[in-house]
Design a protein around this motif. Structure first.
Motif, mmCIF file in Angstrom:
data_model
loop_
_atom_site.group_PDB
_atom_site.id
_atom_site.type_symbol
_atom_site.label_atom_id
_atom_site.label_comp_id
_atom_site.label_asym_id
_atom_site.label_seq_id
_atom_site.Cartn_x
_atom_site.Cartn_y
_atom_site.Cartn_z
ATOM 1 N N GLN A 1 -5.640 2.113 -0.602
ATOM 2 C CA GLN A 1 -6.204 1.340 -2.015
ATOM 3 C C GLN A 1 -7.368 2.341 -2.430
ATOM 4 O OE1 GLN A 1 -8.317 -2.004 -0.807
ATOM 5 N NE2 GLN A 1 -7.851 -3.020 -2.995
ATOM 6 N N ASP B 1 -12.764 2.591 7.675
ATOM 7 C CA ASP B 1 -13.159 1.301 6.908
ATOM 8 C C ASP B 1 -13.435 0.288 7.883
ATOM 9 O OD1 ASP B 1 -10.646 0.967 7.955
ATOM 10 O OD2 ASP B 1 -9.889 -0.181 6.484
ATOM 11 N N SER C 1 -11.398 -5.435 -0.817
ATOM 12 C CA SER C 1 -11.035 -4.123 -0.111
ATOM 13 C C SER C 1 -11.807 -4.344 1.232
ATOM 14 C CB SER C 1 -11.547 -3.096 -0.874
ATOM 15 O OG SER C 1 -11.775 -1.948 -0.198
ATOM 16 N N THR C 2 -11.108 -3.670 2.144
ATOM 17 C CA THR C 2 -11.720 -3.287 3.611
ATOM 18 C C THR C 2 -12.849 -2.346 3.390
ATOM 19 O OG1 THR C 2 -9.766 -1.911 4.221
ATOM 20 C CG2 THR C 2 -9.849 -4.302 4.815
ATOM 21 N N ASN C 3 -13.099 -1.594 2.379
ATOM 22 C CA ASN C 3 -14.083 -0.683 2.243
ATOM 23 C C ASN C 3 -15.579 -1.371 2.576
ATOM 24 O OD1 ASN C 3 -15.869 1.399 1.669
ATOM 25 N ND2 ASN C 3 -15.052 1.707 -0.382
ATOM 26 N N PHE D 1 -3.098 -6.626 4.776
ATOM 27 C CA PHE D 1 -4.249 -7.061 3.957
ATOM 28 C C PHE D 1 -3.979 -6.806 2.366
ATOM 29 C CE2 PHE D 1 -8.165 -5.552 1.729
ATOM 30 C CZ PHE D 1 -8.993 -6.973 1.945
ATOM 31 N N ASN E 1 -10.564 4.262 2.682
ATOM 32 C CA ASN E 1 -10.074 5.385 3.386
ATOM 33 C C ASN E 1 -9.971 5.596 4.903
ATOM 34 O OD1 ASN E 1 -10.383 6.557 0.668
ATOM 35 N ND2 ASN E 1 -12.394 7.225 1.050
#
Lengths: 608, 291
Positions: free
Chosen positions: A463, B96, B154-156, A352, A467
């Motif tokens: 990143q 996530d 972001s995968t957040n 990713f 988390n």
């Protein structure tokens, strides 16, 4: 004769130490396990032989990952191959073992030949076999030579690692060895090939072109899918696990390949991170695959069969083996909160972040690699539902399975130790990543100071903001489980035992159970373009008019053997037969050959 | 304070999850010109099952008893990662977007094992088919997640669900995620929740042996999983507009789809999922192009 003066130097950099740890983690429980495994059915002499071969085998692997000289590396490598060959043919009374051993030793030597050739090419530039001299020489090597060396190293180490299409020996050799050896071979030995790739391609040769990484990624994806699809079709418990080794080597190489791509792209942080993910999966796979092979060995020991179609119901007879095998199965299926989940998540994150950092076609390529990893994960989970469900659940399918007994204490303790390791490696992910960053930094030559992929000791953060906390997930799962359990415990608790529903029939036996073949049938149909399944129906007759019973068998076409290996073998045999004509057995002809040779040499020498 | 709010959100979603199923059933019945049961029928069912005596097959092991709790735990755990009422309302330090896929796989793994545990051919058939379908769902789900996460950087989930400007790729990804939702919640055309013909059902066949409290837990887990997927589409993938409205739209779409087409054969379902895979690849391509 300068090259014969070998500096017997050992290397203890973080990369070597990491692999030493992997060897120790799997070998020690396997050795403990072998006490119980070899107890019955082997003479004293055989036991002594097995023990000394095993210790020598482990020592040779230790040597492979610690020597600092290419010549010694080759010696250790060959020693490891030969000793493992002897262990594969340990049960030499079985014809299968001897055959598996032959395939193994031929394939492994083809690999060694490629590695030797690559070393000799580098030696031509270095003038020494020392790793440091190798590294210096590789800086000066022309690009096309580097490409050739890379291909040779990839083929050479790829054969040992079992990447498709060089995997052909792996599903024969690994299951045939005694189970504790299968565990060491699948858990550790094929990882030494990954060590070779990281050490010689990334550390010494240095990634030179972008296509190197791309090639490794494509091979990795193919290995993942081919390995897991064959595993799904397999009903021999140990062979199934061996095919999963092909798959997991693919997953490890996804991390390594991604790292190679990022190195060339000039993204050091991602390069280190991707290699961390790959190496994390490496140690995880070593532990859970070791555990699964030991579990399969326990089943084999207790029932005398490895064919899942004859097993079943073992969870009640062998509760320890079943519980520990379940831990391994969940880990390899990448289920939280076990270790396989963490490393697959990290690999996906590497893809990713790579897709985020790159543009255009690379975004799509890396996303597709990740999608294929997800497909592999789904297939692996299906395969282990099959493997665990058919082997351990429901009713026993044969007398052997009905009379199974729990294995001895030494085997049980090894299984429990490996399960505990599997759980710890999942929960302590942050600490592991901190260690792996150092290892990856050593391998890639990147300064890792300031690189931090963790938030705290319990949380991973590749990143900022993204988390993953495995201990928290485990806690949440346990909390909800406990709450639901407590809630269900309130009120009236009326549970009665009954028979399984059989549409009104109440004497269901093991013949009505779903089999492993039936379980994998949808997959066999969906992947029929690759597996090319065919069936054989045989009528067993009492007389010409009366068919007593039918025998129905399903086969899949071994694509690689039929379309790559058999044609190649045929060409070799035909060439050899053609060559035989020049060897008629008459002494006159041979004297003529010698005469002609001497004549040719005289002309050749006297030419100037 | 935030933790308390998240816990309230989770409990609220669990509480309304059977209602969502009830509403879908009501809409379907009304379209078919039937009166249909009350929208609260799923609650009555759960209450009834909780009070019932449980029959457990004598061939089963502890896996069969543990599976309902594991599947409930995995559904609730995954739900706690989804921000629904506000983009910060989730345990984002726990996991996530990608973690949700893995956590749901845990529950499925156990139910599939439980299907094999009773030793009946129906359970095995259900397990085999469920794992088969979910295997092909996995890459579609992942690529959809990738597409929207690439847009957010972001995968957040907090970052993904924070409105940043409508992107075409997110809408395409929501389409493929809709197919994933259909497959994961065992709805027509992939599976049929209403059928009790043993040979055609997938999920229902797998849990055929369950009764009483255990069945209630499994049904509750299915309701929760459904709410989870609906809110993923409504709150995360398309974070604009009113949540209730979008939820209603998803519910309406699912009900309309269920009444308007027939269930597909098992291998036709693979074609549907391949189609969804192509859509999700499209989403990634469009996202890579910057839209």
């Amino acid at each position: 004769m300068e090259y014969l003066k070998i500096g017997f130097s050992l290397l203890f950099d973080p990369l070597s130490l990491f692999f030493l740890a992997v060897i120790a983690l799997v070998s020690v429980p396997s050795a403990v396990y072998s006490i119980g495994y070899l107890k019955e059915g082997h003479s004293r002499g055989e036991k002594i032989l097995a023990w000394s071969l095993m210790t020598a085998f482990v020592l040779s692997m230790v040597l492979v990952v610690t020597v600092g000289n290419a010549f010694l590396f080759l010696v250790a490598w060959e020693l490891m191959s030969l000793l493992s060959y002897f262990l594969v043919v340990f049960d030499h009374k079985h014809e299968k073992s001897v055959r598996a051993g032959t395939i193994y030793i031929v394939m492994t030597h083809i690999g060694t030949a490629f590695i030797t050739a690559a070393f000799l090419i580098i030696y031509k530039y270095a003038g020494s076999f020392d790793f440091s001299a190798f590294k210096q020489a590789c800086l000066l090597m022309p690009d096309n030579v580097k490409n050739i060396v890379f291909i040779f190293l990839l083929v050479g180490f790829g054969t040992k690692a079992g990447i498709v299409p060089l995997h052909i020996w792996l599903p024969y050799a690994h299951p045939q060895a005694p189970s504790h050896i299968s565990s060491i071979m699948s858990g550790v030995m094929i990882k030494t090939a990954i060590y070779g790739m990281v050490r010689f391609i990334i550390f010494i040769l240095g990634v030179n072109s972008l296509w190197w990484g791309n090639l490794v990624l494509v091979l990795a994806v193919v290995s993942c899918l081919v390995g897991v699809i064959y595993a799904l079709m397999e009903h021999d418990l140990k062979k199934l696990l061996a095919y999963h080794s092909v798959e997991n080597i693919g997953i490890i190489l996804l991390g390594v390949g991604a790292s190679m791509v990022f190195i060339k792209m000039g993204n050091p942080v991602l390069a280190v991170f991707a290699l961390c993910a790959g190496l994390y999966h490496l140690i995880n796979h070593a532990v859970f695959k070791g555990l699964l092979f030991l579990g399969a060995g326990a089943v084999y020991k207790a029932t005398g069969t490895r064919n899942m179609e004859n097993l079943g119901g073992l969870i009640k007879l062998m509760p320890w083996t079943a519980a520990t095998f379940l831990v391994g199965a969940m880990a390899i299926s990448a289920l939280p909160p076990f270790n396989g989940f963490v490393s697959e998540w990290l690999t996906l994150q590497a893809f990713f972040l790579g897709a985020l950092a790159t543009a255009g076609s690379y975004k799509i390529f890396l996303s597709l690699c990740a999608a294929m990893l997800a497909l592999t994960g789904g297939l692996a989970a299906s395969c282990f539902v099959k493997a665990f469900g058919v082997t351990f659940l429901a009713m026993p399918r044969s007398a052997h399975a009905r009379e199974a007994k729990e294995v001895s204490l030494s085997m049980k303790s090894a299984l429990v130790a490996m399960s505990v390791l599997t759980i710890i490696l999942g929960l302590a992910a942050s600490l592991m990543i901190k260690i792996l960053v150092v290892v990856s930094g050593c391998a890639t030559g990147i300064n890792t100071v300031g690189m931090n992929f963790t938030l705290n000791n319990f949380t991973l953060a590749p990143q900022s903001g993204t988390n993953l906390s495995v201990p928290l997930i485990a806690l949440a799962l346990i909390f909800v489980f406990g709450a639901a359990w407590a809630l269900a415990g309130t009120g009236k608790k009326r549970v009665c035992e009954g028979k399984t529903w059989g549409c009104g029939y109440y004497n269901l036996d093991s013949r009505t159970e779903y089999t492993a073949t039936a379980f994998s049938k949808p997959f066999r149909i969906a992947f029929s373009f690759f597996l090319m399944p065919y069936t054989k129906t045989e009528k067993i007759r009492e007389s010409f008019y009366h068919v007593k019973s039918f025998k129905y068998e399903v086969f899949t076409t071994p694509v690689f053997r039929r379309y790559i290996y058999e044609p190649t073998l045929n060409v070799i045999i035909k060439t050899a037969q053609a060559m035989r004509k020049i060897q008629p057995g008459s002494i006159h002809v041979y004297i003529a050959y010698i005469f002609i040779t001497i004549l040719a040499l005289i002309i050749f020498v006297g030419r100037s | 304070m935030k933790t308390a709010l998240i816990l309230i959100q989770i409990l609220l979603l669990i509480a309304v999850s059977p209602l969502v199923s009830g509403i879908i059933r009501k809409i379907k019945n009304n379209i078919r010109m039937r009166k249909g049961a009350s929208v609260f029928q799923p609650y009555y069912n759960l209450a009834k099952l909780f009070g019932k005596e449980e029959v457990v097959s004598d061939t089963t092991s502890w896996i069969f008893k543990a599976a309902p709790f594991v599947v409930l735990a995995s559904s609730v755990c995954a739900l706690s990662l989804v921000p629904v009422f506000a983009s910060t309302l989730s345990f984002s330090n726990m996991g996530d977007f990608l973690a949700i896929i893995f956590i749901l796989a845990l529950g499925r793994f156990f139910v599939a094992l439980a299907g094999l545990d009773a030793g009946s051919a129906f359970g095995g058939m259900g397990s085999s088919r469920e794992m088969f379908i979910s295997t092909f769902v996995e890459p579609v789900a992942l690529l959809s997640v990738f597409a929207v996460s690439l847009n957010a950087g972001s995968t957040n989930l907090a970052a993904v669900s924070a409105p940043a400007g409508l992107k075409l790729s997110s809408i395409i990804a929501s389409l493929s995620l809709f197919v994933v939702t259909i497959a994961e919640t065992s709805r027509i055309p992939v599976d049929n929740q209403e059928t009790h013909l043993e040979l055609t059902m997938i999920h229902e066949a797998m849990v055929l042996e369950y009764s009483g409290k255990s069945l209630a837990l499994i049904e509750l887990a299915s309701h929760i999983k459904q709410v989870l997927f609906f809110s993923l589409i409504a709150a995360v993938v398309i974070p604009w507009g009113d949540f209730a409205l979008k939820m209603a739209a998803v519910i309406a779409a699912v009900s309309l789809l269920e009444v308007s087409i027939a269930k597909m054969r098992l291998f036709r379902a693979v074609d549907l999922l391949s189609f969804a895979l192509v859509i999700s690849i499209m989403a990634v391509i469009v996202s890579a192009a910057g839209y």
